[in-house]
Design a protein around this motif. Sequence first.
Motif, PDB file in Angstrom:
ATOM      1  N   TRP A  62      56.594  65.522  -1.298  1.00  0.00           N
ATOM      2  CA  TRP A  62      57.413  65.717  -0.105  1.00  0.00           C
ATOM      3  C   TRP A  62      58.831  65.191  -0.313  1.00  0.00           C
ATOM      4  O   TRP A  62      59.775  65.677   0.316  1.00  0.00           O
ATOM      5  CB  TRP A  62      56.781  65.013   1.098  1.00  0.00           C
TER       6      TRP A  62
ATOM      7  N   SER B  76      44.434  73.240  -1.741  1.00  0.00           N
ATOM      8  CA  SER B  76      45.265  72.940  -0.571  1.00  0.00           C
ATOM      9  C   SER B  76      44.460  72.844   0.720  1.00  0.00           C
ATOM     10  O   SER B  76      45.037  72.945   1.813  1.00  0.00           O
ATOM     11  CB  SER B  76      46.342  74.022  -0.420  1.00  0.00           C
TER      12      SER B  76
ATOM     13  N   TYR C 298      52.852  67.910   7.728  1.00  0.00           N
ATOM     14  CA  TYR C 298      52.113  69.144   7.473  1.00  0.00           C
ATOM     15  C   TYR C 298      52.019  70.001   8.724  1.00  0.00           C
ATOM     16  O   TYR C 298      52.057  71.240   8.642  1.00  0.00           O
ATOM     17  CB  TYR C 298      50.721  68.808   6.926  1.00  0.00           C
TER      18      TYR C 298
ATOM     19  N   ILE D 193      45.843  70.725   3.665  1.00  0.00           N
ATOM     20  CA  ILE D 193      46.958  71.216   4.477  1.00  0.00           C
ATOM     21  C   ILE D 193      46.427  71.886   5.744  1.00  0.00           C
ATOM     22  O   ILE D 193      46.939  71.668   6.852  1.00  0.00           O
ATOM     23  CB  ILE D 193      47.831  72.195   3.670  1.00  0.00           C
TER      24      ILE D 193
END
Length: 286
Positions: free
Chosen positions: A100, A143, A201, A146
């Motif tokens: 990030w 992922s 997120y 997420i």
Amino acid sequence: MDEIRTVEANGVEFGYLSMGSGPLALCLHGFPDSAHTWRHLLPELAERGYHAVAPFMRGYAPTGVPADGAYEGGALVADVVALHEALGGGSDAVVIGHDWGALPVYGATAFAPGRWRKAVAMAMPPLAAMLGTFFQYDQLKRSFYIFLFQTGLAEVAATSDGFFEGLWRDWSPGYAAGQDVAHVKDCLRDPANLAAAIGYYRAMLGTTPPTGRYEREQAAAGGVAGRPVLYLHGLDDGCLGAELVKDAGAHLPEGSRVEYVAGAGHFLQLERPREVNDLVLGWLDA
């Protein structure tokens, strides 16, 4: 370096680690991580004559939870520009980000290029570079978190035994992450801090709508204008597969470079500190 100092920037009180004096070298961490992720790089930046600073990102204790509840990419860009100002950075400053922390590297150097000399990003290419491959099945499996984080079960899952340990184990296979996970838990122990980290997120996929405060910074985060970027990616990255970054160079500013680090996963700056430090310092010195 373990002494945590504080500075106010963009309406948030940031805790940070620092070493040395000279031109500002701002080092930005990702998820689930902390400013301690730069413990190998900060001393070497200081030895090279930099004021090396690693802030805890917005919402990660001891940094405050922002009153505006903003976690969109534009807010991170605004934070980095404000930190540059608050810490006395000049046009010779450099910015380095992982995960990030890489997003505001792209955005801040595009939004305010005159503040930065060079930039380094790791383990998260420009978002445009991933559009063609992110929705492949293998990457969707990686992922899962997420999509989990868009739900009301996110905080329950993230506080379950072994959740952060599992992410580190999957993302950087073979790396002993006990010390790093302990720092993560210190940062996110308070429910407000955990909600903040998950908020990145939720903002990313629009579950939490943008605040509207950072439209110009948000637009800059999606562009390719800015200072030259050294992009580093571990070949064994279990979070974002190396195949996702094969086109990263096409989405970076002119004069940028892409390098892969063999034998490293997602947290390459911790797994292969000698190789990563040499690449970073060589890039900054060039």
